[in-house]
Design a protein around this motif. Structure first.
Motif, PDB file in Angstrom:
ATOM      1  N   ASN A  61       0.812  -1.224   0.000  1.00 50.25           N
ATOM      2  CA  ASN A  61       0.000   0.000   0.000  1.00 50.25           C
ATOM      3  C   ASN A  61       0.842   1.269   0.000  1.00 50.25           C
ATOM      4  O   ASN A  61       0.327   2.356  -0.289  1.00 50.25           O
ATOM      5  CB  ASN A  61      -0.946   0.009   1.198  1.00 50.25           C
ATOM      6  CG  ASN A  61      -2.078  -0.998   1.061  1.00 50.25           C
ATOM      7  OD1 ASN A  61      -2.377  -1.465  -0.046  1.00 50.25           O
ATOM      8  ND2 ASN A  61      -2.713  -1.337   2.175  1.00 50.25           N
ATOM      9  N   ASP A  62       2.149   1.151   0.333  1.00 51.88           N
ATOM     10  CA  ASP A  62       3.002   2.344   0.359  1.00 51.88           C
ATOM     11  C   ASP A  62       3.216   2.929  -1.037  1.00 51.88           C
ATOM     12  O   ASP A  62       3.498   4.123  -1.173  1.00 51.88           O
ATOM     13  CB  ASP A  62       4.369   2.002   0.966  1.00 51.88           C
ATOM     14  CG  ASP A  62       4.315   1.840   2.476  1.00 51.88           C
ATOM     15  OD1 ASP A  62       3.346   2.341   3.081  1.00 51.88           O
ATOM     16  OD2 ASP A  62       5.232   1.223   3.036  1.00 51.88           O
ATOM     17  N   CYS A  63       3.122   2.099  -2.066  1.00 56.50           N
ATOM     18  CA  CYS A  63       3.388   2.576  -3.425  1.00 56.50           C
ATOM     19  C   CYS A  63       2.211   3.401  -3.930  1.00 56.50           C
ATOM     20  O   CYS A  63       1.068   2.926  -3.980  1.00 56.50           O
ATOM     21  CB  CYS A  63       3.644   1.394  -4.361  1.00 56.50           C
ATOM     22  SG  CYS A  63       3.987   1.888  -6.070  1.00 56.50           S
ATOM     23  N   VAL A  64       2.473   4.651  -4.335  1.00 58.33           N
ATOM     24  CA  VAL A  64       1.427   5.530  -4.863  1.00 58.33           C
ATOM     25  C   VAL A  64       1.482   5.603  -6.383  1.00 58.33           C
ATOM     26  O   VAL A  64       0.794   6.404  -7.000  1.00 58.33           O
ATOM     27  CB  VAL A  64       1.537   6.943  -4.251  1.00 58.33           C
ATOM     28  CG1 VAL A  64       1.318   6.896  -2.747  1.00 58.33           C
ATOM     29  CG2 VAL A  64       2.880   7.592  -4.575  1.00 58.33           C
ATOM     30  N   CYS A  82      10.326   5.956 -10.107  1.00 57.53           N
ATOM     31  CA  CYS A  82      11.239   4.821 -10.255  1.00 57.53           C
ATOM     32  C   CYS A  82      11.540   4.483 -11.717  1.00 57.53           C
ATOM     33  O   CYS A  82      12.529   3.805 -12.013  1.00 57.53           O
ATOM     34  CB  CYS A  82      10.652   3.591  -9.566  1.00 57.53           C
ATOM     35  SG  CYS A  82       9.008   3.121 -10.184  1.00 57.53           S
ATOM     36  N   LEU A  83      10.707   4.925 -12.635  1.00 59.28           N
ATOM     37  CA  LEU A  83      10.821   4.475 -14.024  1.00 59.28           C
ATOM     38  C   LEU A  83      12.161   4.822 -14.677  1.00 59.28           C
ATOM     39  O   LEU A  83      12.749   3.975 -15.355  1.00 59.28           O
ATOM     40  CB  LEU A  83       9.663   5.034 -14.858  1.00 59.28           C
ATOM     41  CG  LEU A  83       8.252   4.670 -14.395  1.00 59.28           C
ATOM     42  CD1 LEU A  83       7.214   5.240 -15.361  1.00 59.28           C
ATOM     43  CD2 LEU A  83       8.077   3.168 -14.282  1.00 59.28           C
ATOM     44  N   PRO A  84      12.687   6.043 -14.518  1.00 58.50           N
ATOM     45  CA  PRO A  84      13.944   6.363 -15.214  1.00 58.50           C
ATOM     46  C   PRO A  84      15.150   5.582 -14.710  1.00 58.50           C
ATOM     47  O   PRO A  84      16.157   5.501 -15.408  1.00 58.50           O
ATOM     48  CB  PRO A  84      14.125   7.871 -14.927  1.00 58.50           C
ATOM     49  CG  PRO A  84      12.776   8.374 -14.556  1.00 58.50           C
ATOM     50  CD  PRO A  84      12.117   7.238 -13.858  1.00 58.50           C
ATOM     51  N   THR A  85      15.056   4.993 -13.503  1.00 60.99           N
ATOM     52  CA  THR A  85      16.211   4.284 -12.951  1.00 60.99           C
ATOM     53  C   THR A  85      16.080   2.769 -13.063  1.00 60.99           C
ATOM     54  O   THR A  85      17.009   2.048 -12.688  1.00 60.99           O
ATOM     55  CB  THR A  85      16.419   4.644 -11.461  1.00 60.99           C
ATOM     56  OG1 THR A  85      15.291   4.215 -10.709  1.00 60.99           O
ATOM     57  CG2 THR A  85      16.612   6.143 -11.293  1.00 60.99           C
ATOM     58  N   CYS A  86      14.952   2.274 -13.558  1.00 60.80           N
ATOM     59  CA  CYS A  86      14.730   0.829 -13.647  1.00 60.80           C
ATOM     60  C   CYS A  86      15.331   0.298 -14.940  1.00 60.80           C
ATOM     61  O   CYS A  86      14.917   0.706 -16.039  1.00 60.80           O
ATOM     62  CB  CYS A  86      13.235   0.515 -13.601  1.00 60.80           C
ATOM     63  SG  CYS A  86      12.887  -1.254 -13.835  1.00 60.80           S
ATOM     64  N   PRO A  87      16.292  -0.618 -14.870  1.00 59.19           N
ATOM     65  CA  PRO A  87      16.955  -1.115 -16.083  1.00 59.19           C
ATOM     66  C   PRO A  87      16.000  -1.772 -17.074  1.00 59.19           C
ATOM     67  O   PRO A  87      16.077  -1.524 -18.277  1.00 59.19           O
ATOM     68  CB  PRO A  87      17.978  -2.121 -15.547  1.00 59.19           C
ATOM     69  CG  PRO A  87      18.190  -1.744 -14.128  1.00 59.19           C
ATOM     70  CD  PRO A  87      16.886  -1.188 -13.655  1.00 59.19           C
ATOM     71  N   THR A  88      15.093  -2.624 -16.581  1.00 59.54           N
ATOM     72  CA  THR A  88      14.225  -3.336 -17.519  1.00 59.54           C
ATOM     73  C   THR A  88      13.180  -2.409 -18.136  1.00 59.54           C
ATOM     74  O   THR A  88      12.804  -2.586 -19.301  1.00 59.54           O
ATOM     75  CB  THR A  88      13.538  -4.530 -16.834  1.00 59.54           C
ATOM     76  OG1 THR A  88      12.934  -4.113 -15.605  1.00 59.54           O
ATOM     77  CG2 THR A  88      14.552  -5.625 -16.538  1.00 59.54           C
ATOM     78  N   SER A 114      15.490   5.925  -5.609  1.00 60.69           N
ATOM     79  CA  SER A 114      14.811   7.030  -6.296  1.00 60.69           C
ATOM     80  C   SER A 114      13.403   7.297  -5.783  1.00 60.69           C
ATOM     81  O   SER A 114      12.808   8.316  -6.128  1.00 60.69           O
ATOM     82  CB  SER A 114      14.748   6.742  -7.802  1.00 60.69           C
ATOM     83  OG  SER A 114      13.985   5.574  -8.063  1.00 60.69           O
ATOM     84  N   CYS A 115      12.838   6.404  -4.953  1.00 66.18           N
ATOM     85  CA  CYS A 115      11.437   6.538  -4.543  1.00 66.18           C
ATOM     86  C   CYS A 115      11.258   7.631  -3.486  1.00 66.18           C
ATOM     87  O   CYS A 115      11.860   7.560  -2.411  1.00 66.18           O
ATOM     88  CB  CYS A 115      10.925   5.209  -3.990  1.00 66.18           C
ATOM     89  SG  CYS A 115       9.203   5.286  -3.454  1.00 66.18           S
ATOM     90  N   PRO A 116      10.425   8.651  -3.761  1.00 68.25           N
ATOM     91  CA  PRO A 116      10.202   9.708  -2.762  1.00 68.25           C
ATOM     92  C   PRO A 116       9.278   9.283  -1.635  1.00 68.25           C
ATOM     93  O   PRO A 116       9.191   9.965  -0.616  1.00 68.25           O
ATOM     94  CB  PRO A 116       9.562  10.831  -3.587  1.00 68.25           C
ATOM     95  CG  PRO A 116       8.841  10.120  -4.695  1.00 68.25           C
ATOM     96  CD  PRO A 116       9.681   8.911  -5.016  1.00 68.25           C
ATOM     97  N   SER A 117       8.586   8.154  -1.803  1.00 70.95           N
ATOM     98  CA  SER A 117       7.628   7.698  -0.787  1.00 70.95           C
ATOM     99  C   SER A 117       8.210   6.653   0.150  1.00 70.95           C
ATOM    100  O   SER A 117       7.509   6.167   1.036  1.00 70.95           O
ATOM    101  CB  SER A 117       6.375   7.117  -1.479  1.00 70.95           C
ATOM    102  OG  SER A 117       5.768   8.078  -2.309  1.00 70.95           O
ATOM    103  N   GLY A 118       9.470   6.274  -0.070  1.00 76.90           N
ATOM    104  CA  GLY A 118      10.109   5.304   0.799  1.00 76.90           C
ATOM    105  C   GLY A 118       9.578   3.892   0.651  1.00 76.90           C
ATOM    106  O   GLY A 118       9.597   3.108   1.613  1.00 76.90           O
ATOM    107  N   VAL A 119       9.104   3.553  -0.548  1.00 72.61           N
ATOM    108  CA  VAL A 119       8.594   2.202  -0.774  1.00 72.61           C
ATOM    109  C   VAL A 119       9.744   1.205  -0.634  1.00 72.61           C
ATOM    110  O   VAL A 119      10.808   1.366  -1.236  1.00 72.61           O
ATOM    111  CB  VAL A 119       7.956   2.079  -2.173  1.00 72.61           C
ATOM    112  CG1 VAL A 119       7.541   0.634  -2.442  1.00 72.61           C
ATOM    113  CG2 VAL A 119       6.750   3.008  -2.279  1.00 72.61           C
ATOM    114  N   GLN A 120       9.518   0.149   0.148  1.00 69.41           N
ATOM    115  CA  GLN A 120      10.554  -0.845   0.400  1.00 69.41           C
ATOM    116  C   GLN A 120      10.443  -1.985  -0.618  1.00 69.41           C
ATOM    117  O   GLN A 120      10.081  -3.112  -0.297  1.00 69.41           O
ATOM    118  CB  GLN A 120      10.440  -1.370   1.827  1.00 69.41           C
ATOM    119  CG  GLN A 120      10.652  -0.297   2.886  1.00 69.41           C
ATOM    120  CD  GLN A 120      10.515  -0.835   4.288  1.00 69.41           C
ATOM    121  OE1 GLN A 120      11.221  -1.764   4.678  1.00 69.41           O
ATOM    122  NE2 GLN A 120       9.608  -0.252   5.055  1.00 69.41           N
TER     123      GLN A 120
END
Length: 427
Positions: free
Chosen positions: A18-21, A26-32, A80-86
């Motif tokens: 639920n932490d992910c909004v 995260c998209l620009p740093t995700c390799p895939t 890169s996540c500003p919401s602190g998603v683990q």
């Protein structure tokens, strides 16, 4: 209410999901995601899939497993996540679910089992090193490169140059501090590291001693469990973690030093890995509190040993499990800047993984190759005379695409400076 598709053993936490909004930072740093632009191959897309599986709306077999398997676990999204998603916790909970509940194709299962039947065992690695040395001297590698399937072709390309003298060498169990002792530390010699990168371990012992540390290296240590943890093989990781804790906790040391980014990341998480085991939880947390990456420890100490000048343009590559997972970025750079003459430069797109990621470059060779070539181009863009990085997997991955740039672990460059040797010179 539909039952969850996850089993009851440590499934991904609803609170963490639920932490992910779904903001997309995260998209620009995700390799895939950078490779394919597919939403389900981004961190937020994979979290969405985990959410659906937790609600029982999709099964684990099929697309879910494909997208989870495609993740490198580089943890750039966590940084890169500003919401602190683990996301790291979510992925570490999800991969064991896949390994327990999703039957793999026979060839896939055999290949993965083969990796874990070899890599965590130093004796088996040394036996393989003998065969590897003979193989590399034959004409077979060139022939095999044309006919092997992609996974085996990648495994061959990643094979380090075998030096039997180093592969069978033993580290001294105790190295005394030079001058007034400042700390007593224990060294994780590792499995792959000790057989194929033994010179990194010897450089680590020498540098620590030169900086006033007594170094203990227990002989009965083994694999720390990092490869298994990152691949979702939780029983393997837990067993190895317990053995490592039991080996090191009896040593009267201030710190446990690691020179492999992936190992250090896992060892610092033993408390979480064994949180549901009352017999081991406190022991694991006490152990993890002592773990330091070699550059992290050296950055804590005021430099004592004289540094000789090395005039070289040096590129530093952030290993993902050092920079993203452990948050260790400035320490390696500050340690390298103590060497007179070193011109330290960073790489473009430094946050993007090189494609190594534990066993990823063997089980997912095509995307790993694309990422390796991308990283190689970024290295070439800064025209370094040397490249340094703190993970053997990164070194093997990058050597595949960069045969004209000498590569070292940071501690090897510091060792060369302290000893007054050329940085590419063998001890």
């Amino acid at each position: 209410m539909t039952d969850s598709s996850f089993d009851a053993t440590n499934p991904p936490s609803r609170e963490l999901l639920n932490d992910c909004v779904h903001c997309g930072f995260c998209l620009p740093t995700c390799p895939t995601y950078q490779l394919w632009g597919e939403e389900m191959d981004s961190p937020r897309g994979r979290i969405y899939l985990m959410d659906l599986a937790e609600r029982g709306e999709i099964e684990l077999e099929g697309a879910f497993t494909e997208h989870i398997d495609a993740c490198l676990g580089c943890m750039a999204c966590v940084t890169s996540c500003p919401s602190g998603v683990q996301y790291d916790r979510l992925l570490e909970a999800t991969r064991p679910q896949v390994e327990r509940n999703v039957p793999r194709a026979r060839s896939d299962r055999w290949f993965r089992n083969g990796i874990f039947a070899l890599f965590p065992y130093r004796r088996r690695l040394r036996a393989a090193a003998v065969g590897g040395a003979l193989y590399q001297k034959s004409r077979l590698p060139a022939l095999a490169a044309r006919v092997l399937p992609p996974r085996l072709r990648a495994a061959q390309a990643l094979m380090p140059q075998v030096r039997l003298r180093s592969a069978f060498a033993s580290l001294p169990r105790r190295v005394r501090a030079e001058g007034e002792p400042r700390r007593r530390v224990a060294l994780l010699s590792g499995c792959v590291q000790d057989v194929f990168f033994h010179e990194v371990n010897t450089a680590t012992q020498r540098v620590l001693a030169a900086e006033g540390c007594e170094v203990l290296t227990p002989r009965d240590q083994g694999c720390c469990g990092a490869l298994g943890l990152h691949a979702g093989r939780e029983p393997h990781a837990r067993e190895r973690a317990k053995h490592t804790i039991a080996t090191f906790e009896k040593l009267p040391v201030d710190n446990i030093v690691v020179n492999v980014a992936g190992c250090g990341s896992s060892m610092k998480e033993y408390g979480h890995l064994l949180a549901d085991d009352p017999e081991w939880t406190d022991r694991a947390e006490a152990f993890s509190a002592k773990v330091r990456d070699i550059t992290e420890l050296l950055a804590e100490l005021e430099p004592r040993a004289e540094r000789h000048r090395i005039d070289a343009k040096v590129a530093y590559h952030d290993a993902c499990h050092l920079g993203h997972a452990q948050g260790i970025r400035e320490q390696p750079r500050s340690v390298l800047r103590t060497i007179p003459g070193v011109d330290l430069v960073d790489l473009p797109d430094a946050e993007i993984c090189c494609g190594s990621a534990g066993i990823y470059n063997m089980v997912n060779p095509e995307p790993a190759e694309e990422l390796g070539e991308r990283k190689a181009r970024n290295v070439q863009a800064v025209s370094p005379e040397l490249l340094v990085t703190a993970n053997p997997g990164c070194l093997l991955q990058l050597r595949r695409y960069l045969d004209d740039v000498p590569m070292l672990h940071p501690v090897q460059l510091l060792d060369a400076s302290i000893r007054g040797r050329r940085p590419t010179e063998d001890p």
